[in-house]
Design an enzyme around this catalytic site. Structure first.
Site, PDB file in Angstrom:
ATOM      1  N   MET A 156     -17.577 -22.104   8.245  1.00 43.23           N
ATOM      2  CA  MET A 156     -17.743 -22.078   9.698  1.00 43.23           C
ATOM      3  C   MET A 156     -18.306 -20.728  10.146  1.00 43.23           C
ATOM      4  O   MET A 156     -17.688 -19.689   9.936  1.00 43.23           O
ATOM      5  CB  MET A 156     -16.414 -22.358  10.396  1.00 43.23           C
ATOM      6  CG  MET A 156     -15.836 -23.734  10.096  1.00 43.23           C
ATOM      7  SD  MET A 156     -14.295 -24.052  11.000  1.00 43.23           S
ATOM      8  CE  MET A 156     -14.912 -24.144  12.696  1.00 43.23           C
ATOM      9  N   GLY A 188     -19.019 -20.154  13.329  1.00 46.02           N
ATOM     10  CA  GLY A 188     -18.702 -19.976  14.736  1.00 46.02           C
ATOM     11  C   GLY A 188     -19.713 -20.630  15.649  1.00 46.02           C
ATOM     12  O   GLY A 188     -19.565 -20.619  16.868  1.00 46.02           O
ATOM     13  N   CYS A 200     -27.478 -10.242  11.055  1.00 43.26           N
ATOM     14  CA  CYS A 200     -26.163  -9.851  11.580  1.00 43.26           C
ATOM     15  C   CYS A 200     -25.963  -8.344  11.627  1.00 43.26           C
ATOM     16  O   CYS A 200     -25.299  -7.836  12.528  1.00 43.26           O
ATOM     17  CB  CYS A 200     -25.054 -10.520  10.773  1.00 43.26           C
ATOM     18  SG  CYS A 200     -25.018 -10.086   9.022  1.00 43.26           S
ATOM     19  N   VAL A 233     -22.411 -24.078  16.662  1.00 43.07           N
ATOM     20  CA  VAL A 233     -22.198 -25.496  16.958  1.00 43.07           C
ATOM     21  C   VAL A 233     -22.324 -26.371  15.713  1.00 43.07           C
ATOM     22  O   VAL A 233     -21.581 -27.345  15.551  1.00 43.07           O
ATOM     23  CB  VAL A 233     -23.162 -25.966  18.071  1.00 43.07           C
ATOM     24  CG1 VAL A 233     -24.616 -25.827  17.644  1.00 43.07           C
ATOM     25  CG2 VAL A 233     -22.864 -27.400  18.484  1.00 43.07           C
ATOM     26  N   CYS A 272     -27.799 -13.493   1.210  1.00 43.82           N
ATOM     27  CA  CYS A 272     -26.409 -13.804   1.552  1.00 43.82           C
ATOM     28  C   CYS A 272     -26.018 -15.178   1.012  1.00 43.82           C
ATOM     29  O   CYS A 272     -24.934 -15.347   0.449  1.00 43.82           O
ATOM     30  CB  CYS A 272     -26.231 -13.751   3.066  1.00 43.82           C
ATOM     31  SG  CYS A 272     -24.535 -14.027   3.626  1.00 43.82           S
ATOM     32  N   SER A 278     -21.807 -25.911  12.259  1.00 45.40           N
ATOM     33  CA  SER A 278     -20.665 -25.955  11.340  1.00 45.40           C
ATOM     34  C   SER A 278     -19.397 -26.418  12.050  1.00 45.40           C
ATOM     35  O   SER A 278     -18.523 -27.037  11.427  1.00 45.40           O
ATOM     36  CB  SER A 278     -20.449 -24.583  10.688  1.00 45.40           C
ATOM     37  OG  SER A 278     -20.259 -23.573  11.663  1.00 45.40           O
TER      38      SER A 278
END
Length: 378
Positions: A25, A27, A213, A29, A117, A31
């Site tokens: 998840m 955060g 990020c 929509v 990642c 997932s």
């Protein structure tokens, strides 16, 4: 819409109530919809969110995996009553992704940290964690299709061509693919938002993540703060060898760049190459950008049919947003590097991924080598 989800027998032979699904998840929509739908269908869902980079300046609202995103994921899990855990991968993320990001720019490349990642933290460490806690499978919100054709697991482009994320998954292994599910592969983004709204998921209208990020706004400032040695002045050369000026660090440039050169010239100049050994930015006319051959390192192959000695005709994408072009792919028996001959000239950026397809099927891919460096070592 919901009938289009890839949810038939997430684990063959096991009923939903017998199946533990760890949902990655972010955060967002996508997932969140995956986690909530699986939970409502009776699966034993465990939400997991990676904590990758703690900085008050890192989350711009358009990036992923920041503190606000962790909060959103926890809030969704709490609202629907399934467990959620935060996985602290900051140290491995720094070593595997951030340091690679800096080193790539210093090497004259333009990296894609999101693929790194996926390759390391998400599809290596997170999958290991999921197995440790008894997960049967991991589910994500990626827009790709996972198909089994004549006993062979394959990745195909997502139905939503505007959101297809197969480019970012070229480095997955077949062993990882056995353990991962992509329930949104047959849906389009608009339908996913409608499902989220119908289910009253709190992040239904949350914007998609777009930024890296740990790079909130300006990657040049981020590079300078992460490694001041990445910013080293040098010369700007024309492809004819003449010196046209100075630059403030090759890490501040990328192949194809036009703006920011600070050079007055009779015609527009573009960055056509970056030489990290000589610390030189090489510029020229737009025509000098076009390449018909490139080389790949770390070539990953997802098909049981290996690349034939005489080469393979396929299509390739050189950027996530670019259209596919036809090419012939071969592999060196000496060093395993890939060689790609493009059937039409393209602008090629070292450090980006060259991802190989058979129509909509993902075959594999590799990282585009800086040919200035490769020619010196080949």
């Amino acid at each position: 819409m919901i009938n289009n989800l890839q949810l038939d027998s997430l684990v063959p032979g096991k009923r939903p109530e017998e199946t533990t699904v760890v949902v990655a998840m972010s955060g967002g929509v996508d997932s969140s919809v995956v986690a909530v739908l699986l939970h409502k269908m009776g699966y034993k869902v465990i939400g997991a969110t990676m904590q990758l980079y703690s900085s008050p300046n890192a989350s711009s609202g358009k990036s992923c995996c920041g503190n606000a995103d962790i909060y959103d994921a926890k809030k969704v899990a709490a609202s629907f009553g399934f467990p959620h855990y935060v996985l602290n991968y900051e140290e491995v993320f720094r070593k595997e992704v951030i340091e690679d990001f800096v080193n790539s720019y210093k090497a004259g490349e333009t990296p894609i940290p999101c693929i790194k990642c996926n390759q390391t933290v998400k599809f290596r460490d997170m999958l290991k964690m999921a197995r440790t806690i008894g997960g049967d499978v991991v589910a994500t919100g990626h827009y790709v299709r996972r198909l089994e054709v004549e006993g062979e697991l394959q990745i195909w482009s997502g139905k939503d061509k505007n959101k297809d994320q197969s480019y970012f998954l070229f480095s997955m292994t077949l062993e990882q693919l056995k353990f991962v599910r992509f329930p949104l592969g047959n849906l389009v983004k608009g339908d996913v938002r409608k499902i989220a709204q119908y289910l009253n998921i709190e992040v239904a209208d949350k914007p998609d993540s777009q930024d890296i990020c740990f790079v909130p706004k300006n990657y040049k400032k981020t590079l300078a703060s992460l490694d001041p040695s990445a910013i080293k002045k040098g010369k700007i050369h024309h492809i004819d060898g003449s010196v046209l000026g100075e630059h403030d660090g090759i890490a501040n440039f990328t192949v194809g760049q036009r703006k920011g050169l600070g050079i007055a010239y009779p015609y527009p100049l573009y960055v056509v190459a970056l030489d990290p050994v000589k610390n030189t930015v090489i510029v020229g006319p737009s025509s000098s950008l076009v390449k018909t051959q490139l080389f790949l390192r770390d070539l990953n192959w997802l098909s049981k049919d290996q690349i034939p000695e005489h080469g393979l005709s396929a299509s390739v994408r050189l950027r996530s947003s670019s259209s596919a072009v036809q090419a012939t792919i071969s592999r060196s028996a000496k060093d395993g590097k890939g060689r790609v001959v493009l059937h039409e000239g393209c602008v090629v950026s070292p450090g980006q991924a060259c991802v190989i397809y058979d129509n909509e099927r993902l075959l594999g891919g590799g990282w585009i080598l800086n040919q200035v460096r490769y020619s010196e070592t080949a």
